[in-house]
Motif scaffolding. Structure first.
Motif, PDB file in Angstrom:
ATOM      1  N   LEU A 215       2.445   4.814 -15.259  1.00 55.35           N
ATOM      2  CA  LEU A 215       1.521   3.802 -14.750  1.00 55.35           C
ATOM      3  C   LEU A 215       2.199   2.981 -13.663  1.00 55.35           C
ATOM      4  CD1 LEU A 215      -1.204   2.405 -15.122  1.00 55.35           C
ATOM      5  CD2 LEU A 215      -0.217   1.064 -16.970  1.00 55.35           C
ATOM      6  N   GLU A 216       3.429   2.574 -13.932  1.00 52.48           N
ATOM      7  CA  GLU A 216       4.171   1.768 -12.971  1.00 52.48           C
ATOM      8  C   GLU A 216       4.452   2.556 -11.701  1.00 52.48           C
ATOM      9  OE1 GLU A 216       7.338  -0.940 -14.408  1.00 52.48           O
ATOM     10  OE2 GLU A 216       8.660   0.388 -13.295  1.00 52.48           O
ATOM     11  N   ALA A 221       3.481   3.823  -6.098  1.00 51.95           N
ATOM     12  CA  ALA A 221       3.231   4.863  -5.106  1.00 51.95           C
ATOM     13  C   ALA A 221       1.972   4.544  -4.299  1.00 51.95           C
ATOM     14  CB  ALA A 221       3.102   6.217  -5.784  1.00 51.95           C
ATOM     15  N   LEU A 222       1.056   3.797  -4.921  1.00 52.21           N
ATOM     16  CA  LEU A 222      -0.188   3.486  -4.216  1.00 52.21           C
ATOM     17  C   LEU A 222      -0.031   2.352  -3.214  1.00 52.21           C
ATOM     18  CD1 LEU A 222      -2.925   3.729  -6.967  1.00 52.21           C
ATOM     19  CD2 LEU A 222      -2.811   5.031  -4.858  1.00 52.21           C
ATOM     20  N   VAL A 223       1.045   1.584  -3.354  1.00 50.05           N
ATOM     21  CA  VAL A 223       1.183   0.397  -2.511  1.00 50.05           C
ATOM     22  C   VAL A 223       1.154   0.719  -1.013  1.00 50.05           C
ATOM     23  CG1 VAL A 223       2.761  -1.461  -1.859  1.00 50.05           C
ATOM     24  CG2 VAL A 223       2.194  -1.076  -4.260  1.00 50.05           C
ATOM     25  N   PRO A 224       1.944   1.724  -0.551  1.00 49.25           N
ATOM     26  CA  PRO A 224       1.859   2.020   0.894  1.00 49.25           C
ATOM     27  C   PRO A 224       0.437   2.351   1.315  1.00 49.25           C
ATOM     28  CG  PRO A 224       3.420   3.501  -0.214  1.00 49.25           C
ATOM     29  CD  PRO A 224       2.924   2.558  -1.231  1.00 49.25           C
ATOM     30  N   MET A 225      -0.258   3.127   0.502  1.00 52.46           N
ATOM     31  CA  MET A 225      -1.624   3.491   0.844  1.00 52.46           C
ATOM     32  C   MET A 225      -2.524   2.259   0.887  1.00 52.46           C
ATOM     33  SD  MET A 225      -3.954   6.333  -0.937  1.00 52.46           S
ATOM     34  CE  MET A 225      -3.196   7.807  -0.345  1.00 52.46           C
ATOM     35  N   TRP A 253       0.866  12.559   0.727  1.00 53.06           N
ATOM     36  CA  TRP A 253       1.217  11.612  -0.316  1.00 53.06           C
ATOM     37  C   TRP A 253       0.975  12.211  -1.703  1.00 53.06           C
ATOM     38  CZ3 TRP A 253      -2.094   9.481  -3.974  1.00 53.06           C
ATOM     39  CH2 TRP A 253      -1.540   8.471  -4.755  1.00 53.06           C
ATOM     40  N   SER A 254      -0.215  12.807  -1.888  1.00 53.94           N
ATOM     41  CA  SER A 254      -0.554  13.252  -3.243  1.00 53.94           C
ATOM     42  C   SER A 254       0.353  14.389  -3.700  1.00 53.94           C
ATOM     43  CB  SER A 254      -2.029  13.653  -3.318  1.00 53.94           C
ATOM     44  OG  SER A 254      -2.255  14.813  -2.575  1.00 53.94           O
ATOM     45  N   THR A 255       0.872  15.179  -2.753  1.00 50.16           N
ATOM     46  CA  THR A 255       1.792  16.249  -3.151  1.00 50.16           C
ATOM     47  C   THR A 255       3.154  15.690  -3.525  1.00 50.16           C
ATOM     48  OG1 THR A 255       0.700  17.695  -1.589  1.00 50.16           O
ATOM     49  CG2 THR A 255       2.821  18.423  -2.432  1.00 50.16           C
TER      50      THR A 255
END
Lengths: 651, 651
Positions: A215-216, A221-225, A253-255
């Protein structure tokens, strides 16, 4: 037999109670005596060699409370032996993780004196669970007092009692002090920081700690997006001018995200000693039934259910049922679009505030219906998977996850796909995505944490008051604790939590290029999710038994599948974007061919990337290799010594 | 020290010679003495404890022949111990495969008396190879007599001698009688039958037996396709009317084919005891070099080469080189098409016999050029991969296979792809495919079997004559055999054989729907391939050391990748077919979208199929589970007993 135990703390304080065992209140006395004897009996005699004592709860409001509640504990010597049985890995003096053996106990870091503090409480509880689960029938034909509860040599006693409802539940006790410390460092601090994963693991076990780790990781990982998404949204790039760039970013990113997670998870699991731990032989799950036969692996008598019958059930009933549900979901989707059209037509006729609000109503109704359908389907899926009669819990779980995943995926994303690729209406897509995302998040938070918390608090207060009334001011911490926790909800595992993350990952990776704020919403949701999940683990649910886990299992596969679908979706969205179309004003065919070719190249690249990036970081791999090498060398040395001795005898 | 050995058979008949060791003829006497002592020394002293003797070959035509040829053998007791060292799996009395241990030798099937006949000759030779390879330096700083041949504790002596050319070669001896029996049942019988895979495995080891098993399986799998292909060809369905059907068949076939092979291979490997055998720790390969450092796994001194340096070499030199070669291959292809056009223009100007034949010339030249380029590239790839300085033989092999595969794939198929999808000329595609297939097959058979056989026969005759001349009529079977076999070519492994099958698989699965006779040609080729490969193994090459293998390794992946590409290609070919196009007379876009959607569904279906079909058949899986369960139970029992004893002591 339980009448000679008075209601006082002193009787149960002879050992630290770790696990509570609750039998049905009408359990026959002879069955209880037999069970307790089996639990207390020495290991050589096939017993579990554990300590067990009765907790007599006080009479409540005139109703007699259940007298058949027991607490189980153990000597530390027995626990250390158990740690060897379950194959626990611990850090040795030289810094590597090694399988714990009692004989080599001195070579492990943190082993002091008689090893009282060597194992964490969660580990002790896990060991006790394992020992209870593997307490096997000897020559009893049935449970004493229950001629219908058939037993056969080697059958797990606890599983049998559980499957027939004699054993109502067994669960580990919370440790108030540790819990206070954990919850402070976890979510009560005001300072933002990483979660205390090691402490979570110590208290709740590896499975849960990995969930929170994931979760963390996912949130970070989503922060840059999210950061890229905000200017997209703020400066109102509604002309989709830049979203090709965003889609490409999405895709890479997703890969990378999933490949790097594998390495992180391996690092965590290595540190926790679960990465190279051998799996124990799996018992049949409690609900499994069938005619008594011989298991070809164990050569013991046990229920046998032909796998071809199970296959028939799966392919003739479950698969058609799932397909029917998918059809239903499509049908509901079409109804939603009709409603949507109807709302739009009203708005265009009478464009006022009321009809403006009405515009949003279909989406909200649809989002709620989706959640309800998911919930109903979930029960049906559980029922069906149970009926398929899987022998192992793991295979039951896999089939359940698969069923639920496919349906949830279609149910949540079908309308978005329809809007994106059939209607090709990007404005509607953006609007639907936002409504779905926000509604489902709010529903989730309410259903998952606040509602159970509120119910739990009411119950807590009642129990607390009752106990006070009965006992006056006498301190009864253990009795009250057992009473309270027995009535708490049971945490059903990380399934729902992962499922939620899976769907969020879908929203972000599939469509965020048309609604860049999605990543921001997911980040916000996940931050509150960390707190509400942490809170619910600490205060809403019974403590779960720790679950050793080396990775997030089938969910890794699910996320990877989603990221493959994301490549396809993003390529298609790029192909649909006006400015890409502008490059090929004459030939649509050429545009499609180029998009398809690009997609194939990207997919190939993705698979190569996944293949090239090692799943385990190098420094961990070296340690694993070293461990294996050492054990091979030790074996060889022993053989040479033995060989030399044999040689001597022969000479 | 070798002067006291006379040239007679009696000296070497004290044991069965199994392996020949050839040192350079100018090897210093002290090095030889040291090596022989180390080989003969007891295991406790770090020796190999093997028997070794010199074979003094007679003076030849005035030239002294190499005096430093030795034969190595062993006592059967030592071999049985060695079988335990290498982790051999053997069938036990209860029918399961278990790791052989000397202590439990009586519990294995076929173990009689002192176990002289228990191990096959190939296994004995493999054990001797393993013992020689793991003969390690103790405290020697260098090889005696060679101050430059540095040693360090733990360095494999044989590898070091080999890397510097002091050890010219070592190889196992053929067994004439077994070979005669094997070759009779294998390829000399007139009756068609399955290959004697178990006998092949007994004589040549698992790696080769799996290759021949795969070859046979592949050929049988092609038969249905060949049977369908013949009427297609005979009835001249040139209008491509039916080839959609054929492409669909192709597609399903290529997926199922590989999944079923995995199960077959698991069954074979289980029966041979290699399926669940543990891999031993891998030594650095002979050519590996670097500054002396500490290996973090073994904690021994050994050459260390930083992996970042290797990565640099791979990505900055090897990858660009491969890309350059690919570009070159494309360039040659374009030249071929120019030639083709030129030939056609001549034919259309002057349509006579000569120019009719000229039509075929470019294709034939191109096929020959492709073979030559493949050959040259192969050398370059070997050089480069060597220069990348991989520590392990397995990683060297993987990098080599990858390089060669990519180039061969592009080199062989680029022109076909170009014709199919850029020129969209199905007649030319068919013609090119036929030419390529037939030419490359003829070339292969000649290069692979007949040429080496012819060379070998000439050499054999010469040696035979020489020996006769020298010895008169005295029988010198061993000397002659050693002399003959030392000069035979070395079999370089199954690489080229698999590569050929890989390319054939490509021709069939990618394009056979346009040239249905391809499958027929490949079946015919493979039948002759079985015979010529069998023949070359028995008579052209030195006997190879048996190579334990549980599957066909990286080739499985290569074939699977090819079958994914086949799905894409077949879908595209279907999309290009006139009668599919006829369904969408107006909208080409719609046609493409439907083809692409179909392709995606098929790919998804393929992955699901691969996921659903278990890699190991159920009855084998049960046996594997049983083995694991038994060992867990044994461990547990031992612990409980130990625990009971500890308990007693404590009481």
């Amino acid at each position: 037999m339980h009448l000679d135990l008075s209601v006082s703390d002193s009787d149960v304080s002879s050992f630290t109670p770790l696990v509570v065992l609750e039998l049905a209140d009408d359990t026959k006395a002879e069955a209880i005596t037999w069970l307790l004897n089996r639990i207390r009996d020495k290991q050589q005699n096939g017993g579990a060699e554990l300590l067990v004592d009765q907790v007599l709860l006080p009479v409540q409001d005139g109703q007699k409370s259940n007298p058949n509640v027991f607490v189980v504990g153990s000597t530390s010597q027995r626990l250390l032996n158990g740690a060897e049985d379950v194959g626990l890995f611990k850090e040795s003096q030289d810094g590597t993780m090694r399988g714990f053996t009692y004989a080599n106990r001195e070579s492990f870091r943190d082993f002091e004196g008689d090893g009282q503090a060597f194992l964490s409480e969660a580990e002790c509880q896990y060991i006790i669970k394992h020992e209870l689960d593997t307490l096997r029938a000897k020559h009893e034909e049935h449970v004493p007092g229950y001629p219908k509860l058939k037993l056969y040599p080697g059958k797990s006693v606890v599983r049998r009692l559980q499957s027939k409802g004699v054993l109502v539940q067994y669960f580990p006790l919370h440790n108030k002090e540790d819990l206070k410390r954990l919850s402070f460092s976890w979510y009560k601090k005001i300072k933002l920081s990483f979660q205390p994963l090691d402490d979570i693991r110590r208290y709740f076990g590896e499975g849960l700690a990995l969930y929170f780790g994931f979760l963390e990781y996912f949130t970070f990982a989503l922060v840059p997006m999210a950061l890229i998404g905000i200017p997209y949204y703020l400066f109102d790039w509604e002309d989709y001018d830049k979203y090709v760039l965003f889609a490409v970013f999405n895709l890479v990113w997703s890969t990378v995200f999933l490949e790097v997670w594998k390495r992180c998870s391996a690092t965590l699991a290595y540190g926790w000693g679960t990465l190279n731990r051998k799996k124990a032989f799996e018992e049949p799950r409690p609900g499994f039934h069938g005619a008594l036969g011989i298991n070809p692996v164990t050569e013991r008598e046990e229920p046998v259910y032909s796998s071809s019958k199970r296959q028939l059930r799966i392919y003739l009933v479950s698969v058609p049922f799932v397909l029917l549900c998918l059809y239903l979901s499509f049908y509901v989707m079409m109804v939603y679009f009709d409603m949507e059209n109807w709302a739009i037509s009203i708005y265009t006729e009478n464009p006022n505030v009321a009809s403006g609000i009405l515009m949003f109503v279909p989406s909200i109704i649809y989002a709620v219906v989706i959640e309800i359908m998911n919930l109903l389907y979930r029960y049906a899926a559980e029922f069906l998977t149970n009926w398929e009669n899987h022998r192992l819990e793991s295979s039951f779980q896999n089939h359940l996850v698969l069923k639920v995943l496919v349906f949830n995926f279609v149910n949540c994303f079908a309308s978005l796909f329809y809007i994106a690729f059939v209607m090709q209406d990007m404005v509607l897509l953006r609007q639907s995505l936002a409504t779905l995302l926000i509604t489902s998040q709010i529903l989730n938070q309410v259903m998952e944490a606040f509602l159970p918390y509120w119910l739990q608090r009411r119950r807590n207060k009642k129990v607390h008051k009752r106990m006070r009334r009965l006992m006056g001011d006498k301190e009864l911490p253990l009795l009250e604790q057992v009473q309270l926790e027995a009535e708490m909800n049971t945490y059903l595992g990380t399934f729902d939590d992962y499922l939620e993350q899976f769907l969020l990952f879908g929203y972000v990776s599939l469509f965020s290029c048309v609604y860049p704020l999605a990543a921001v919403l997911v980040v916000l949701n996940n931050i509150s999710e960390v707190y509400s999940d942490a809170f619910k683990m600490c205060h809403v649910f019974k403590r779960p038994f720790s679950e050793p886990a080396a990775n997030i299992g089938v969910w890794q596969l699910a996320f990877e599948t989603m990221s493959v679908i994301a490549v396809v979706t993003n390529c298609a969205l790029i192909g649909l974007s006006p400015q890409v179309k502008a490059y090929f004003p004459e030939s649509e065919t050429q545009l499609i061919l180029i998009v398809v070719a690009t997609e194939h190249v990207l997919l190939a690249f993705k698979f190569i990337l996944a293949f090239v990036i090692p799943d385990v970081p190098k420094h961990i791999q070296v340690k694993l290799d070293k461990l294996e090498f050492d054990s091979l060398e030790a074996l060889k040395k022993r053989k040479i010594l033995e060989g030399a001795e044999t040689g001597k005898y022969m000479e």
